[in-house]
Structure formats: structure tokens, C-alpha cells
Design a protein around this motif. Structure first.
Motif, PDB file in Angstrom:
ATOM      1  N   GLY A 136       0.925  -0.999   0.289  1.00 39.71           N
ATOM      2  CA  GLY A 136      -0.027  -0.054   0.140  1.00 39.71           C
ATOM      3  C   GLY A 136       0.888   1.248   0.029  1.00 39.71           C
ATOM      4  N   PHE A 137       2.037   1.329  -0.582  1.00 42.38           N
ATOM      5  CA  PHE A 137       2.630   2.552  -0.853  1.00 42.38           C
ATOM      6  C   PHE A 137       2.133   3.328  -1.868  1.00 42.38           C
ATOM      7  CE2 PHE A 137       6.957   4.746  -1.805  1.00 42.38           C
ATOM      8  CZ  PHE A 137       6.687   5.818  -0.883  1.00 42.38           C
ATOM      9  N   SER A 138       1.813   4.636  -1.472  1.00 40.73           N
ATOM     10  CA  SER A 138       1.242   5.307  -2.396  1.00 40.73           C
ATOM     11  C   SER A 138       1.695   5.715  -3.952  1.00 40.73           C
ATOM     12  CB  SER A 138       0.305   6.942  -1.719  1.00 40.73           C
ATOM     13  OG  SER A 138       1.787   7.475  -1.535  1.00 40.73           O
ATOM     14  N   SER A 139       2.963   5.924  -3.835  1.00 34.83           N
ATOM     15  CA  SER A 139       3.935   6.330  -4.916  1.00 34.83           C
ATOM     16  C   SER A 139       4.057   5.123  -5.781  1.00 34.83           C
ATOM     17  CB  SER A 139       5.195   6.892  -4.197  1.00 34.83           C
ATOM     18  OG  SER A 139       4.959   8.028  -3.500  1.00 34.83           O
ATOM     19  N   LYS A 140       3.639   3.785  -5.473  1.00 27.11           N
ATOM     20  CA  LYS A 140       3.787   2.714  -6.458  1.00 27.11           C
ATOM     21  C   LYS A 140       2.382   2.023  -6.622  1.00 27.11           C
ATOM     22  CE  LYS A 140       8.708   2.209  -5.623  1.00 27.11           C
ATOM     23  NZ  LYS A 140       9.685   1.260  -4.920  1.00 27.11           N
ATOM     24  N   SER A 185       5.361   7.390   7.171  1.00 30.38           N
ATOM     25  CA  SER A 185       4.535   8.395   7.349  1.00 30.38           C
ATOM     26  C   SER A 185       3.492   8.392   6.260  1.00 30.38           C
ATOM     27  CB  SER A 185       5.375   9.836   7.262  1.00 30.38           C
ATOM     28  OG  SER A 185       4.665  10.834   7.387  1.00 30.38           O
ATOM     29  N   ASP A 186       3.913   8.132   4.936  1.00 32.12           N
ATOM     30  CA  ASP A 186       3.043   8.219   3.876  1.00 32.12           C
ATOM     31  C   ASP A 186       1.594   7.106   4.236  1.00 32.12           C
ATOM     32  OD1 ASP A 186       2.556   8.332   0.746  1.00 32.12           O
ATOM     33  OD2 ASP A 186       2.113   6.079   1.320  1.00 32.12           O
ATOM     34  N   ALA A 187       2.067   5.945   4.817  1.00 32.88           N
ATOM     35  CA  ALA A 187       1.055   5.166   5.134  1.00 32.88           C
ATOM     36  C   ALA A 187      -0.104   5.529   6.353  1.00 32.88           C
ATOM     37  CB  ALA A 187       1.554   3.715   5.450  1.00 32.88           C
ATOM     38  N   GLN A 188       0.606   6.321   7.284  1.00 34.62           N
ATOM     39  CA  GLN A 188      -0.120   6.857   8.463  1.00 34.62           C
ATOM     40  C   GLN A 188      -0.881   8.075   7.798  1.00 34.62           C
ATOM     41  OE1 GLN A 188       3.278   7.847  10.628  1.00 34.62           O
ATOM     42  NE2 GLN A 188       3.168   5.852  12.051  1.00 34.62           N
ATOM     43  N   GLN A 189      -0.370   8.813   6.904  1.00 35.56           N
ATOM     44  CA  GLN A 189      -1.226   9.970   6.361  1.00 35.56           C
ATOM     45  C   GLN A 189      -2.383   9.167   5.565  1.00 35.56           C
ATOM     46  OE1 GLN A 189      -0.585  12.942   6.982  1.00 35.56           O
ATOM     47  NE2 GLN A 189      -1.699  13.767   5.840  1.00 35.56           N
ATOM     48  N   GLN A 190      -2.027   8.267   4.837  1.00 37.17           N
ATOM     49  CA  GLN A 190      -3.147   7.421   4.162  1.00 37.17           C
ATOM     50  C   GLN A 190      -4.382   7.032   4.994  1.00 37.17           C
ATOM     51  OE1 GLN A 190      -2.695   5.228   0.538  1.00 37.17           O
ATOM     52  NE2 GLN A 190      -0.551   5.214   1.300  1.00 37.17           N
ATOM     53  N   LEU A 191      -3.890   6.718   6.385  1.00 37.83           N
ATOM     54  CA  LEU A 191      -4.781   6.120   7.244  1.00 37.83           C
ATOM     55  C   LEU A 191      -5.238   7.213   8.085  1.00 37.83           C
ATOM     56  CD1 LEU A 191      -2.824   3.062   8.284  1.00 37.83           C
ATOM     57  CD2 LEU A 191      -4.707   3.061   7.051  1.00 37.83           C
ATOM     58  N   ARG A 192      -5.162   8.496   7.669  1.00 34.91           N
ATOM     59  CA  ARG A 192      -5.868   9.560   8.374  1.00 34.91           C
ATOM     60  C   ARG A 192      -5.178   9.852  10.106  1.00 34.91           C
ATOM     61  NH1 ARG A 192      -8.957  11.655   4.680  1.00 34.91           N
ATOM     62  NH2 ARG A 192     -10.186  10.596   3.273  1.00 34.91           N
ATOM     63  N   SER A 193      -4.076   9.033  10.029  1.00 32.69           N
ATOM     64  CA  SER A 193      -3.501   9.302  11.533  1.00 32.69           C
ATOM     65  C   SER A 193      -2.378  10.479  11.364  1.00 32.69           C
ATOM     66  CB  SER A 193      -2.760   8.381  11.841  1.00 32.69           C
ATOM     67  OG  SER A 193      -3.570   6.849  11.648  1.00 32.69           O
ATOM     68  N   ALA A 194      -2.964  11.840  11.222  1.00 27.29           N
ATOM     69  CA  ALA A 194      -2.260  13.016  10.985  1.00 27.29           C
ATOM     70  C   ALA A 194      -1.152  13.321  11.776  1.00 27.29           C
ATOM     71  CB  ALA A 194      -3.135  14.272  10.657  1.00 27.29           C
ATOM     72  N   GLN A 195      -1.604  12.935  13.146  1.00 30.18           N
ATOM     73  CA  GLN A 195      -0.473  13.346  14.168  1.00 30.18           C
ATOM     74  C   GLN A 195       0.717  12.393  14.329  1.00 30.18           C
ATOM     75  OE1 GLN A 195      -2.455  13.687  18.092  1.00 30.18           O
ATOM     76  NE2 GLN A 195      -0.431  13.878  18.999  1.00 30.18           N
ATOM     77  N   ALA A 196       0.457  10.886  13.848  1.00 26.72           N
ATOM     78  CA  ALA A 196       1.442  10.229  14.030  1.00 26.72           C
ATOM     79  C   ALA A 196       2.256  10.130  12.716  1.00 26.72           C
ATOM     80  CB  ALA A 196       0.608   8.520  13.967  1.00 26.72           C
TER      81      ALA A 196
END
Length: 291
Positions: A136-140, A185-196
Motif C-alpha cells: 500500500g505505498f501510495s507512490s507505487k 509516514s505516507d501510510a499513516q497519512q493515508q490512514l488519516r493518522s495525521a498526528q502520527a
């Protein structure tokens, strides 16, 4: 001499010799001599058996190591080459999912044995990152399983942190750690864990800057630091934190300029132009045309 003969003592009527005295000594101390001989034979036999077993163990270890290296090479082929070949094929999703499951079983079983082998730890961390990319890496191109990707990236980060914290760790391990943090960080951002995601990205910044200080002669260190600053700037901009977005974008421009100065070439020039474009966005949005 007769009494000496009866007492198993050397007699004076014959020439003296070491072997003669030894025979007499052994006769006088027959029980002790036999016991000593038994002990000596046992010790010699035990040492010989130990040496033989050690030799067999070394041969078996060498064979096991050879087979292990063969398995590692085979695993690397499947992890790094096979997926690249099939990912764009029609119906490849099922094959990629099978690849991920098999790879995770293999990596999880190896993880406990890697503590004393930094090279193996690096291989396993890289493999977890590759699996996370597929998951699930957004860049690939990925399978859309971001939560599973986050778990894989966390395992990679744990290994990278140990490597970077080890005595003598240099630019390469900190660079790899920064890149691993970026993935997480990319995965956490996708999961809407902005703080993490923000906390992880800050760790990426620290690792990237450490890498730059430890190895300013490495172009990859500049690329990693640039990626971190650009990502930080973009995320601040999306949250309307324009002042922070501008500050990080200017840091990206500085890193890109230094990269271009140290390593002149198309890649560095493009990176510098991209950093300037990134800076222009928050500046334009805030009406700050000072550059």
C-alpha cells in the motif's frame, strides 16, 4: 640388590637406563599407573572426539550457510524482481497477494535470527519495505492494503532504528532510516493518522539531517533530505500552515542548491528547479513575492 629386586627397585648390578627405571616404577605403582593410563587414554580419546565433532560441525555449518545464502538469493529474486515483472500484467493481483503472504512468513521467521548480523538486518528491513510498497505505498502500484503496509513499514523502521543506533553507524544507515520513516509516514497519512504521520516525518527529518552531516559526499543523502523537506512543506501547505510550509520549502531549496553545487548534473538541477517550484506555491498563496 636382591632386596631391591624384590621391591621392584632398580638394581646396581646392571647398567642404568631411563627405560629400565620407568619399567621398575610402573611395577611398583601398577594400580596408579593403570589408572593414569586409563585417564590419559580417556582424555586423548575425548580430545580427539571433540576435534572430530568440531570439524564435522564446521563442515555442517558451512553447508548450512551456503544453503542459507542460496535461499536468500532466491528470496531476493522473488521479492525484488518477480513482482516488478508481473505487477502490470492482467490478473496479477492474486499472484502479488500470494507473494506478499509468502514473503512475510519468510521474513518473520528470519527476524529473530538477525540480531547479530547487521547485513541480514539490512536485507530484512529492505524486504519489509518492498512488501509494504506492494501492500500500500501510495507512490507505487499497490494492493490498496494500507493498514498491512503500515505494519510492514513499522517492522522495517524497528530494524533500521537498531542499525542507526549501533556504535559506528554512519550516513548510509541514517539515510535508509530516513527513507523508511518516509514510507511509514505516507501510510499513516493515508490512514488519516495525521498526528502520527507528522511525528514520523519529524523523525525522518532528524535522520536525514544526521545522514547529511555524517556523509556530505553522498548524493543520495541530499536526495533523501530534499524529499523530507518537500514532503513536510506539502503537508504544512495542505493544512494551511503557510509559514511552516515556506520555511520547509526554503530548506529544501538550500539542500537542492548544495546538492547541485557538489554534484552538478541533470538530476541535481531538476531537483533544484522542483524545490523552487515547491517554494513558489505557499509564497504565491500568501502573496509573498519576495522569493
Amino acid at each position: 640388590d636382591l632386596q631391591r629386586y624384590r621391591d621392584n627397585q632398580p638394581v646396581r648390578a646392571r647398567p642404568d637406563a631411563v627405560t629400565y627405571r620407568v619399567r621398575k616404577f610402573l611395577k611398583r605403582h601398577r594400580t596408579g599407573a593403570v589408572a593414569a593410563a586409563v585417564v590419559a587414554v580417556t582424555l586423548v580419546g575425548g580430545v580427539a572426539a571433540t576435534i572430530w565433532q568440531a570439524r564435522i560441525a564446521r563442515l555442517n555449518e558451512a553447508r548450512a550457510q551456503q544453503r542459507f545464502q542460496q535461499v536468500r538469493r532466491l528470496a531476493n529474486v522473488f521479492l525484488f524482481d518477480f513482482d516488478e515483472k508481473i505487477r502490470d500484467l492482467a490478473g496479477a493481483t492474486a499472484a502479488r497477494e500470494l507473494l506478499v503472504r509468502t514473503a512475510l512468513e519468510y521474513l518473520d521467521s528470519l527476524g529473530g535470527d538477525a540480531a547479530d548480523d547487521p547485513a541480514l538486518m539490512r536485507e530484512i528491513a529492505t524486504a519489509y519495505e518492498k512488501v509494504g510498497d506492494v501492500q500500500g505505498f501510495s507512490s507505487k502500484a499497490n494492493l490498496g492494503k494500507t493498514e498491512e503496509a503500515e505494519k510492514s513499514f513499522l517492522k522495517a523502521v524497528a530494524l533500521r532504528e537498531r542499525l542507526a543506533a549501533a556504535p559506528g553507524a554512519g550516513a548510509a544507515d541514517n539515510l535508509a532510516l530516513a527513507q523508511s520513516y518516509l514510507r511509514l509516514s505516507d501510510a499513516q497519512q493515508q490512514l488519516r493518522s495525521a498526528q502520527a504521520a507528522a511525528a514520523t516525518l519529524e523523525k525522518a527529518r532528524v535522520a536525514a539531517e544526521h545522514s547529511l552531516r555524517a556523509g556530505p559526499g553522498d548524493a543520495q543523502a541530499y536526495a533523501a533530505a530534499l524529499g523530507v523537506y518537500n514532503t513536510l512543506s506539502q503537508r504544512h501547505f495542505r493544512r494551511s500552515e503557510n509559514r511552516q510550509a515556506i520555511d520547509r520549502a526554503r530548506q529544501a531549496v538550500d539542500v537542492a542548491a548544495e546538492w547541485s553545487r557538489r554534484f552538478p548534473g541533470d538530476q541535481a538541477s531538476l531537483a533544484e528547479a522542483s524545490a523552487q517550484g515547491q517554494l513558489s506555491r505557499p509564497l504565491t498563496y500568501t502573496g509573498d513575492l519576495s522569493g
